[in-house]
Design an enzyme around this catalytic site. Structure first.
Site, PDB file in Angstrom:
ATOM      1  N   VAL A  68       0.870  -1.131  -0.020  1.00  0.00           N
ATOM      2  CA  VAL A  68       0.146  -0.057   0.089  1.00  0.00           C
ATOM      3  C   VAL A  68       0.716   1.385   0.052  1.00  0.00           C
ATOM      4  CG1 VAL A  68      -2.028  -1.085   0.993  1.00  0.00           C
ATOM      5  CG2 VAL A  68      -0.347  -0.040   2.484  1.00  0.00           C
ATOM      6  N   SER A 143      -7.583   3.727  15.389  1.00  0.00           N
ATOM      7  CA  SER A 143      -7.359   2.762  16.374  1.00  0.00           C
ATOM      8  C   SER A 143      -7.787   3.311  17.849  1.00  0.00           C
ATOM      9  CB  SER A 143      -5.722   2.483  16.255  1.00  0.00           C
ATOM     10  OG  SER A 143      -5.659   1.838  17.818  1.00  0.00           O
ATOM     11  N   TYR A 156       2.555   4.924  16.043  1.00  0.00           N
ATOM     12  CA  TYR A 156       1.260   4.364  15.690  1.00  0.00           C
ATOM     13  C   TYR A 156       0.165   5.287  15.985  1.00  0.00           C
ATOM     14  CZ  TYR A 156      -2.337   0.660  15.734  1.00  0.00           C
ATOM     15  OH  TYR A 156      -3.185  -0.240  15.143  1.00  0.00           O
ATOM     16  N   LYS A 160      -2.491   7.218  13.282  1.00  0.00           N
ATOM     17  CA  LYS A 160      -3.943   6.840  13.277  1.00  0.00           C
ATOM     18  C   LYS A 160      -4.453   8.246  13.558  1.00  0.00           C
ATOM     19  CE  LYS A 160      -3.913   2.298  12.760  1.00  0.00           C
ATOM     20  NZ  LYS A 160      -4.211   1.941  11.627  1.00  0.00           N
TER      21      LYS A 160
HETATM   22  N1  LIG Z   1      -5.574  -5.806  16.296  1.00  0.00           N
HETATM   23  C1  LIG Z   1      -6.061  -4.737  16.930  1.00  0.00           C
HETATM   24  O1  LIG Z   1      -6.015  -4.735  18.491  1.00  0.00           O
HETATM   25  C2  LIG Z   1      -6.220  -3.281  16.293  1.00  0.00           C
HETATM   26  C3  LIG Z   1      -6.763  -2.247  17.108  1.00  0.00           C
HETATM   27  C4  LIG Z   1      -7.070  -1.234  16.389  1.00  0.00           C
HETATM   28  C5  LIG Z   1      -6.844  -0.738  15.106  1.00  0.00           C
HETATM   29  N2  LIG Z   1      -6.230  -2.039  14.424  1.00  0.00           N
HETATM   30  C6  LIG Z   1      -6.183  -2.004  12.941  1.00  0.00           C
HETATM   31  O2  LIG Z   1      -6.624  -2.652  12.335  1.00  0.00           O
HETATM   32  C7  LIG Z   1      -5.972  -2.742  11.014  1.00  0.00           C
HETATM   33  C8  LIG Z   1      -5.507  -4.222  10.900  1.00  0.00           C
HETATM   34  O3  LIG Z   1      -4.958  -4.856  11.852  1.00  0.00           O
HETATM   35  P1  LIG Z   1      -4.870  -6.203  12.311  1.00  0.00           P
HETATM   36  O4  LIG Z   1      -4.879  -6.448  13.782  1.00  0.00           O
HETATM   37  O5  LIG Z   1      -5.976  -7.119  11.593  1.00  0.00           O
HETATM   38  O6  LIG Z   1      -3.474  -6.778  12.017  1.00  0.00           O
HETATM   39  P2  LIG Z   1      -2.971  -7.846  11.132  1.00  0.00           P
HETATM   40  O7  LIG Z   1      -1.316  -7.677  11.180  1.00  0.00           O
HETATM   41  O8  LIG Z   1      -3.339  -8.979  11.154  1.00  0.00           O
HETATM   42  O9  LIG Z   1      -3.331  -7.248   9.570  1.00  0.00           O
HETATM   43  C9  LIG Z   1      -2.605  -6.393   8.864  1.00  0.00           C
HETATM   44  C10 LIG Z   1      -2.630  -6.809   7.327  1.00  0.00           C
HETATM   45  O10 LIG Z   1      -2.183  -5.594   6.857  1.00  0.00           O
HETATM   46  C11 LIG Z   1      -0.990  -6.150   6.041  1.00  0.00           C
HETATM   47  N3  LIG Z   1       0.056  -5.104   5.602  1.00  0.00           N
HETATM   48  C12 LIG Z   1       0.785  -4.578   6.399  1.00  0.00           C
HETATM   49  N4  LIG Z   1       1.503  -3.560   5.783  1.00  0.00           N
HETATM   50  C13 LIG Z   1       1.317  -3.527   4.349  1.00  0.00           C
HETATM   51  C14 LIG Z   1       1.717  -2.860   3.199  1.00  0.00           C
HETATM   52  N5  LIG Z   1       2.578  -2.100   3.249  1.00  0.00           N
HETATM   53  N6  LIG Z   1       0.935  -3.179   2.043  1.00  0.00           N
HETATM   54  C15 LIG Z   1      -0.081  -4.297   1.857  1.00  0.00           C
HETATM   55  N7  LIG Z   1      -0.384  -4.607   3.252  1.00  0.00           N
HETATM   56  C16 LIG Z   1       0.086  -4.642   4.188  1.00  0.00           C
HETATM   57  C17 LIG Z   1      -0.443  -7.524   6.672  1.00  0.00           C
HETATM   58  O11 LIG Z   1       0.091  -8.189   5.546  1.00  0.00           O
HETATM   59  C18 LIG Z   1      -1.553  -7.961   7.101  1.00  0.00           C
HETATM   60  O12 LIG Z   1      -2.338  -8.794   6.384  1.00  0.00           O
HETATM   61  C19 LIG Z   1      -4.670  -2.285  11.072  1.00  0.00           C
HETATM   62  O13 LIG Z   1      -4.787  -0.741  10.548  1.00  0.00           O
HETATM   63  C20 LIG Z   1      -4.333  -2.002  12.596  1.00  0.00           C
HETATM   64  O14 LIG Z   1      -3.759  -0.478  12.939  1.00  0.00           O
HETATM   65  C21 LIG Z   1      -5.968  -3.309  15.003  1.00  0.00           C
END
Ligand SMILES: NC(=O)c1ccc[n+]([C@@H]2O[C@H](COP(=O)([O-])OP(=O)(O)OC[C@H]3O[C@@H](n4cnc5c(N)ncnc54)[C@H](O)[C@@H]3O)[C@@H](O)[C@H]2O)c1
Length: 254
Positions: A68, A143, A156, A160
């Site tokens: 991305v 987030s 982070y 966000k």
């Molecule tokens: N898990 C949590 O507690 C939480 C809480 C708040 C926000 N989030 C946000 O939710 C979103 C998803 O997080 P998640 O917990 O499912 O994490 P995850 O690591 O399971 O999924 C993230 C995905 O993004 C992909 N990714 C990362 N960098 C990339 C890049 N440069 N190009 C293409 N793909 C890329 C990864 O390969 C992965 O499949 C993120 O933006 C994260 O910040 C997560």
């Protein structure tokens, strides 16, 4: 208003970060709601698994192996969609370091993926929707970090917070074309991102996070995916520039 407002039959959605966690759950749910889902991620194997899950359930999925942070890759992938109704910009990375130990390269890397990656996805989606006169929906992923100053989460949290500002600004700019832009700000959710790989530490962290919630539990990817579906669908037709917080009540801002 009926549950038909959640129906995405005939619509096309593009989901970044679709190879795992919240992105995968969202891609699967959007497909269950009837959308053709374009799944994008840098993890080719995870992408294949998500597309298989969607297809095995009778849905339609395409995959785009991309980073991305590469605007041109995103542009080409979005251009390959005949029409775009929904963009869910979910890809993101975690980084934790105290302010005094944070290096320029840490900040640059997190901003590149978590802010610029979302910016590029929003720009390409809005351009495609405008060109096709589509009254679409863009969903960004913020987030719960925007509501706290938790130690270690400077890079982070800054990225966000920038996503939230992008969401509000773009919502103001494209609303007159019928395009809506909203953010989801989840609390601690059980995904590969929050997996410590060490069972005892994982259990300790989850118990701590669960205690902070009035509901007494942490989030599952599907909890967040339902928020994405709501914002992607006509159920949220009068909602734009907003932040939806599936966080178990951990933070309760006005
Ligand atoms: N898990 C949590 O507690 C939480 C809480 C708040 C926000 N989030 C946000 O939710 C979103 C998803 O997080 P998640 O917990 O499912 O994490 P995850 O690591 O399971 O999924 C993230 C995905 O993004 C992909 N990714 C990362 N960098 C990339 C890049 N440069 N190009 C293409 N793909 C890329 C990864 O390969 C992965 O499949 C993120 O933006 C994260 O910040 C997560």
């Amino acid at each position: 208003m009926t549950v038909q407002a959640y129906d995405l039959t005939g619509r096309t959605a593009f989901v970044t970060g679709a190879a795992g966690g919240i992105g995968r759950a969202s891609a699967v749910l959007l497909a269950q709601a009837g959308a053709t889902v374009h799944c994008a991620d840098r993890d080719a194997q995870g992408l294949h698994e998500t597309a298989t899950l969607i297809k095995d359930a009778g849905g339609t999925a395409r995959t785009h192996h991309l980073d991305v942070t590469d605007r041109e890759q995103l542009r080409q992938a979005v251009a390959s969609c005949a029409r775009l109704d929904v963009m869910a910009a979910i890809a993101g990375i975690m980084h934790s370091s105290p302010v005094l130990e944070t290096r320029d390269e840490d900040l640059d890397r997190v901003l590149d993926v978590n802010f610029k990656g979302v910016l590029y996805a929003c720009q390409e989606a809005a351009r495609a929707m405008l060109a096709g006169s589509v009254r679409g929906s863009i969903v960004t992923m913020a987030s719960g970090a925007i509501d706290t100053g938790r130690p270690g989460l400077l890079c982070y949290g800054v990225a966000k917070a920038a996503v939230v500002q992008l969401t509000k600004t773009l919502a103001s700019e494209v609303g007159r074309h019928g395009i809506r832009v909203n953010a989801v700000a989840p609390g601690w959710t059980r995904t590969p991102m929050t997996n410590h790989h060490e069972a005892e530490e994982q259990a300790r962290t989850e118990a701590l996070m669960a205690r902070m919630s009035p509901l007494g539990r942490v989030g599952e990817p599907e909890d967040v995916a339902h928020a994405v579906l709501y914002l992607a669908s006509d159920a949220s037709a009068f909602t734009t520039g907003q932040i939806l917080r599936p966080n178990g009540g951990v933070a309760m801002p006005w």
